[in-house]
Every structure is written in structure tokens, then in C-alpha cells.
Design a protein around this motif. Structure first.
Motif, PDB file in Angstrom:
ATOM      1  N   LEU A   1       0.833  -1.200   0.000  1.00 19.71           N
ATOM      2  CA  LEU A   1       0.000   0.000   0.000  1.00 19.71           C
ATOM      3  C   LEU A   1       0.873   1.258   0.000  1.00 19.71           C
ATOM      4  O   LEU A   1       0.625   2.213  -0.740  1.00 19.71           O
ATOM      5  CB  LEU A   1      -0.922  -0.013   1.216  1.00 19.71           C
ATOM      6  CG  LEU A   1      -1.983   1.096   1.284  1.00 19.71           C
ATOM      7  CD1 LEU A   1      -2.913   1.023   0.084  1.00 19.71           C
ATOM      8  CD2 LEU A   1      -2.771   0.977   2.581  1.00 19.71           C
ATOM      9  N   GLY A   2       1.915   1.238   0.825  1.00 18.99           N
ATOM     10  CA  GLY A   2       2.814   2.384   0.901  1.00 18.99           C
ATOM     11  C   GLY A   2       3.539   2.626  -0.414  1.00 18.99           C
ATOM     12  O   GLY A   2       3.677   3.780  -0.859  1.00 18.99           O
ATOM     13  N   ILE A   3       4.026   1.538  -1.036  1.00 16.72           N
ATOM     14  CA  ILE A   3       4.724   1.679  -2.316  1.00 16.72           C
ATOM     15  C   ILE A   3       3.772   2.188  -3.393  1.00 16.72           C
ATOM     16  O   ILE A   3       4.141   3.026  -4.221  1.00 16.72           O
ATOM     17  CB  ILE A   3       5.344   0.333  -2.731  1.00 16.72           C
ATOM     18  CG1 ILE A   3       6.468  -0.037  -1.763  1.00 16.72           C
ATOM     19  CG2 ILE A   3       5.886   0.393  -4.165  1.00 16.72           C
ATOM     20  CD1 ILE A   3       7.013  -1.436  -1.964  1.00 16.72           C
ATOM     21  N   GLY A   4       2.529   1.691  -3.366  1.00 17.70           N
ATOM     22  CA  GLY A   4       1.541   2.152  -4.337  1.00 17.70           C
ATOM     23  C   GLY A   4       1.253   3.643  -4.191  1.00 17.70           C
ATOM     24  O   GLY A   4       1.187   4.379  -5.188  1.00 17.70           O
ATOM     25  N   ILE A   5       1.092   4.090  -2.934  1.00 21.75           N
ATOM     26  CA  ILE A   5       0.831   5.509  -2.699  1.00 21.75           C
ATOM     27  C   ILE A   5       2.035   6.348  -3.125  1.00 21.75           C
ATOM     28  O   ILE A   5       1.902   7.407  -3.754  1.00 21.75           O
ATOM     29  CB  ILE A   5       0.492   5.752  -1.217  1.00 21.75           C
ATOM     30  CG1 ILE A   5      -0.853   5.101  -0.880  1.00 21.75           C
ATOM     31  CG2 ILE A   5       0.465   7.241  -0.898  1.00 21.75           C
ATOM     32  CD1 ILE A   5      -1.204   5.138   0.603  1.00 21.75           C
ATOM     33  N   GLY A   6       3.222   5.835  -2.777  1.00 21.82           N
ATOM     34  CA  GLY A   6       4.436   6.553  -3.167  1.00 21.82           C
ATOM     35  C   GLY A   6       4.574   6.665  -4.670  1.00 21.82           C
ATOM     36  O   GLY A   6       4.945   7.728  -5.194  1.00 21.82           O
ATOM     37  N   ALA A   7       4.277   5.566  -5.377  1.00 20.35           N
ATOM     38  CA  ALA A   7       4.359   5.592  -6.839  1.00 20.35           C
ATOM     39  C   ALA A   7       3.364   6.579  -7.427  1.00 20.35           C
ATOM     40  O   ALA A   7       3.662   7.298  -8.398  1.00 20.35           O
ATOM     41  CB  ALA A   7       4.112   4.190  -7.393  1.00 20.35           C
ATOM     42  N   ALA A   8       2.162   6.634  -6.827  1.00 14.24           N
ATOM     43  CA  ALA A   8       1.145   7.566  -7.324  1.00 14.24           C
ATOM     44  C   ALA A   8       1.577   9.014  -7.107  1.00 14.24           C
ATOM     45  O   ALA A   8       1.451   9.853  -8.003  1.00 14.24           O
ATOM     46  CB  ALA A   8      -0.186   7.295  -6.623  1.00 14.24           C
ATOM     47  N   LEU A   9       2.105   9.326  -5.928  1.00 15.65           N
ATOM     48  CA  LEU A   9       2.530  10.695  -5.634  1.00 15.65           C
ATOM     49  C   LEU A   9       3.701  11.122  -6.516  1.00 15.65           C
ATOM     50  O   LEU A   9       3.749  12.257  -7.009  1.00 15.65           O
ATOM     51  CB  LEU A   9       2.910  10.807  -4.151  1.00 15.65           C
ATOM     52  CG  LEU A   9       1.757  10.669  -3.148  1.00 15.65           C
ATOM     53  CD1 LEU A   9       2.292  10.668  -1.725  1.00 15.65           C
ATOM     54  CD2 LEU A   9       0.744  11.787  -3.335  1.00 15.65           C
ATOM     55  N   LEU A  10       4.651  10.186  -6.692  1.00 16.77           N
ATOM     56  CA  LEU A  10       5.824  10.513  -7.509  1.00 16.77           C
ATOM     57  C   LEU A  10       5.444  10.718  -8.974  1.00 16.77           C
ATOM     58  O   LEU A  10       5.896  11.669  -9.624  1.00 16.77           O
ATOM     59  CB  LEU A  10       6.855   9.392  -7.385  1.00 16.77           C
ATOM     60  CG  LEU A  10       8.185   9.602  -8.123  1.00 16.77           C
ATOM     61  CD1 LEU A  10       8.897  10.840  -7.575  1.00 16.77           C
ATOM     62  CD2 LEU A  10       9.082   8.373  -7.975  1.00 16.77           C
ATOM     63  N   SER A  11       4.586   9.844  -9.487  1.00 18.31           N
ATOM     64  CA  SER A  11       4.212   9.952 -10.901  1.00 18.31           C
ATOM     65  C   SER A  11       3.305  11.148 -11.158  1.00 18.31           C
ATOM     66  O   SER A  11       3.191  11.617 -12.289  1.00 18.31           O
ATOM     67  CB  SER A  11       3.524   8.655 -11.357  1.00 18.31           C
ATOM     68  OG  SER A  11       2.350   8.414 -10.609  1.00 18.31           O
ATOM     69  N   ALA A  12       2.672  11.661 -10.097  1.00 21.23           N
ATOM     70  CA  ALA A  12       1.796  12.828 -10.269  1.00 21.23           C
ATOM     71  C   ALA A  12       2.577  14.070 -10.660  1.00 21.23           C
ATOM     72  O   ALA A  12       1.992  15.059 -11.121  1.00 21.23           O
ATOM     73  CB  ALA A  12       1.017  13.085  -8.981  1.00 21.23           C
ATOM     74  N   VAL A  13       3.920  14.018 -10.496  1.00 20.38           N
ATOM     75  CA  VAL A  13       4.751  15.153 -10.872  1.00 20.38           C
ATOM     76  C   VAL A  13       4.689  15.392 -12.373  1.00 20.38           C
ATOM     77  O   VAL A  13       4.684  16.536 -12.843  1.00 20.38           O
ATOM     78  CB  VAL A  13       6.204  14.929 -10.414  1.00 20.38           C
ATOM     79  CG1 VAL A  13       7.124  16.035 -10.932  1.00 20.38           C
ATOM     80  CG2 VAL A  13       6.275  14.839  -8.894  1.00 20.38           C
TER      81      VAL A  13
ATOM     82  N   LEU B   1       2.479  13.229 -14.482  1.00 21.28           N
ATOM     83  CA  LEU B   1       1.234  12.679 -15.018  1.00 21.28           C
ATOM     84  C   LEU B   1       0.046  13.355 -14.357  1.00 21.28           C
ATOM     85  O   LEU B   1       0.164  13.879 -13.238  1.00 21.28           O
ATOM     86  CB  LEU B   1       1.154  11.169 -14.778  1.00 21.28           C
ATOM     87  CG  LEU B   1       2.173  10.277 -15.499  1.00 21.28           C
ATOM     88  CD1 LEU B   1       1.993   8.829 -15.035  1.00 21.28           C
ATOM     89  CD2 LEU B   1       2.017  10.366 -17.008  1.00 21.28           C
ATOM     90  N   SER B   2      -1.102  13.298 -15.002  1.00 18.05           N
ATOM     91  CA  SER B   2      -2.321  13.810 -14.379  1.00 18.05           C
ATOM     92  C   SER B   2      -2.724  12.858 -13.253  1.00 18.05           C
ATOM     93  O   SER B   2      -2.351  11.679 -13.240  1.00 18.05           O
ATOM     94  CB  SER B   2      -3.443  13.913 -15.407  1.00 18.05           C
ATOM     95  OG  SER B   2      -3.766  12.619 -15.932  1.00 18.05           O
TER      96      SER B   2
ATOM     97  N   LEU C   1      -3.944   5.481 -11.149  1.00 24.33           N
ATOM     98  CA  LEU C   1      -3.986   4.195 -11.841  1.00 24.33           C
ATOM     99  C   LEU C   1      -2.651   3.472 -11.732  1.00 24.33           C
ATOM    100  O   LEU C   1      -2.607   2.261 -11.489  1.00 24.33           O
ATOM    101  CB  LEU C   1      -4.344   4.414 -13.316  1.00 24.33           C
ATOM    102  CG  LEU C   1      -4.408   3.152 -14.190  1.00 24.33           C
ATOM    103  CD1 LEU C   1      -5.482   2.198 -13.666  1.00 24.33           C
ATOM    104  CD2 LEU C   1      -4.691   3.520 -15.640  1.00 24.33           C
ATOM    105  N   LEU C   2      -1.559   4.204 -11.878  1.00 23.57           N
ATOM    106  CA  LEU C   2      -0.231   3.592 -11.743  1.00 23.57           C
ATOM    107  C   LEU C   2      -0.025   3.057 -10.332  1.00 23.57           C
ATOM    108  O   LEU C   2       0.521   1.964 -10.139  1.00 23.57           O
ATOM    109  CB  LEU C   2       0.840   4.629 -12.086  1.00 23.57           C
ATOM    110  CG  LEU C   2       2.289   4.137 -11.980  1.00 23.57           C
ATOM    111  CD1 LEU C   2       2.537   2.974 -12.934  1.00 23.57           C
ATOM    112  CD2 LEU C   2       3.260   5.277 -12.271  1.00 23.57           C
ATOM    113  N   GLY C   3      -0.464   3.818  -9.338  1.00 23.66           N
ATOM    114  CA  GLY C   3      -0.347   3.350  -7.957  1.00 23.66           C
ATOM    115  C   GLY C   3      -1.122   2.068  -7.722  1.00 23.66           C
ATOM    116  O   GLY C   3      -0.654   1.156  -7.030  1.00 23.66           O
TER     117      GLY C   3
END
Length: 213
Positions: free
Chosen positions: A34-46, A48-49, A55-57
Motif C-alpha cells: 500500500l505504501g509503495i503504491g501511494i508513493g508511486a502515485a505521488l511521484l508519478s503525479a509530478v 502525469l495527471s 492508476l499507476l499506484g
């Protein structure tokens, strides 16, 4: 009389390793995913929309979370002569009294497993009985589970069912006196297959089953 019948039909867990044993590890794995997914979502938001970032998270976290959920749900129970296997979706039941095939199957390797294979019409169910390492350690199904399986197989009309039932009874006696592994039928079954240097699963023949007694 009613109490006795209720006791005989009471469901008994026959998991070689109960999911509860892995519960703390599974919780940590789920939280990490869950933590990695949230981290991936926050990082990719830089770059990506937000919808794509979320979705990536989910793509990162959901497979691991699904595995954890599926593993926690997997359970096997024996009630009377009926084995119930819970899976991620639905449940499979196999009645030992109606079995058309009973075999001992060995999966050799550094961690070798010996399982009961039950066939009833189109359905097949594997019940792990024990697993042993090359170093001579391992885990065996708890005595109550072995006893209930032995009783159910003894009531089967198949000669193979009676033979495997006797193997389980001898296994119980060996465990009760804390016998060495070499004196335990299930371990001897694994050793028979290891001696063949087989890398795939092996079904013990009637003659090999008789050698385990």
C-alpha cells in the motif's frame, strides 16, 4: 448420543501451515504494498495527471494486496468424510467416502512435500501431509488432522484408501513416541522419491506404499 455425533462431524482444519501463522508477515506485506503504491502515485503525479498517477499506484499495489487476500482466504477443513477447500473464489468439496482414487504424491526438492491426492469423479483435491528439508527438519500435519483423515479413509471402499489410512495411523504412532524421522512413514515416502533423483512429482505405487509400514 447427539453430542457424540456432533463431535464426529465437527469440522477440523487440515492446513499443514495455518494462515494465522503468516498473519503478521502478511499484514506487513500488505502495508508495504500500500505504501509503495501511494508513493508511486505521488511521484508519478509530478509528470502525469492525477487519474493516471492513481492508476499507476493501483497497478503497483493491487497484485500484492490481491495475493495477500487470497492467501488469507485459503483454508481446508475436514467434516466427517468431506474435505472443504476454500479458495479466493468459491469453495470445493470432495467426499472421501465417494473417492474413486486415493494416492500419495511426493514433490521432491530441497523442501520436499508429501500430499494426499483424492479424486472423486471429476474433482481432485491435494491435502499436504508433511514437508521435509534436506537437513532433516520439517513440518507434519497436526495429529487430530491425521487421525480424522485416517478415519475417513478407513471408511472408504477403496483398497488404496485403507492402505493410506494405515500409513497415517503408523505416522501418528511414530509421532506419539517422538520417533526419529527415519521411523516415520511419511518421511520414508519422501526418501523413496529422493533416492530416484526425480525432479518432478511422483505418485507412490502400491508396493512403495506397502514399504512405508
Amino acid at each position: 448420543m447427539v453430542d457424540g455425533e456432533s463431535g464426529r462431524s465437527q469440522a477440523v482444519g487440515i492446513d499443514l501451515v495455518a494462515p494465522e501463522v503468516f498473519a503478521p508477515m502478511l499484514r506487513r506485506l500488505a502495508l508495504a504494498a500500500l505504501g509503495i503504491g501511494i508513493g508511486a502515485a505521488l511521484l508519478s503525479a509530478v509528470w502525469l495527471s492525477w487519474p493516471y498517477a492513481i492508476l499507476l499506484g493501483l497497478v503497483v499495489a493491487v497484485p500484492t494486496l490481491g495475493y495477500v487476500f487470497a492467501f488469507r482466504r485459503r483454508r481446508m477443513w475436514l467434516s466427517g468424510s468431506v474435505i472443504s477447500a476454500h479458495r479466493l473464489f468459491g469453495e470445493r468439496t470432495v467426499d472421501l467416502a465417494a473417492a474413486t482414487g486415493v494416492q500419495l504424491l511426493v514433490f521432491p526438492g530441497r523442501l520436499s512435500r508429501i500430499v494426499l491426492k483424492v479424486t472423486a469423479g471429476p474433482d481432485t483435491q491435494l491435502v499436504p501431509l508433511a514437508m521435509y528439508t534436506d537437513a532433516g527438519s520439517g513440518r507434519e500435519l497436526h495429529p487430530l488432522g491425521l487421525r480424522k483423515l485416517a478415519d475417513a479413509l478407513a471408511a472408504s471402499e477403496l483398497a488404496a484408501g485403507a492402505a493410506v489410512s494405515e500409513i497415517l495411523v503408523h505416522q501418528l504412532r511414530a509421532e506419539a513416541r517422538d520417533a526419529a524421522l527415519g521411523e516415520r512413514p511419511l518421511y520414508r515416502g519422501v526418501q523413496l522419491v529422493r533416492a530416484k533423483d526425480s525432479v518432478s512429482s511422483v505418485v507412490l505405487s502400491d508396493q512403495e506404499v506397502a514399504q512405508l509400514l
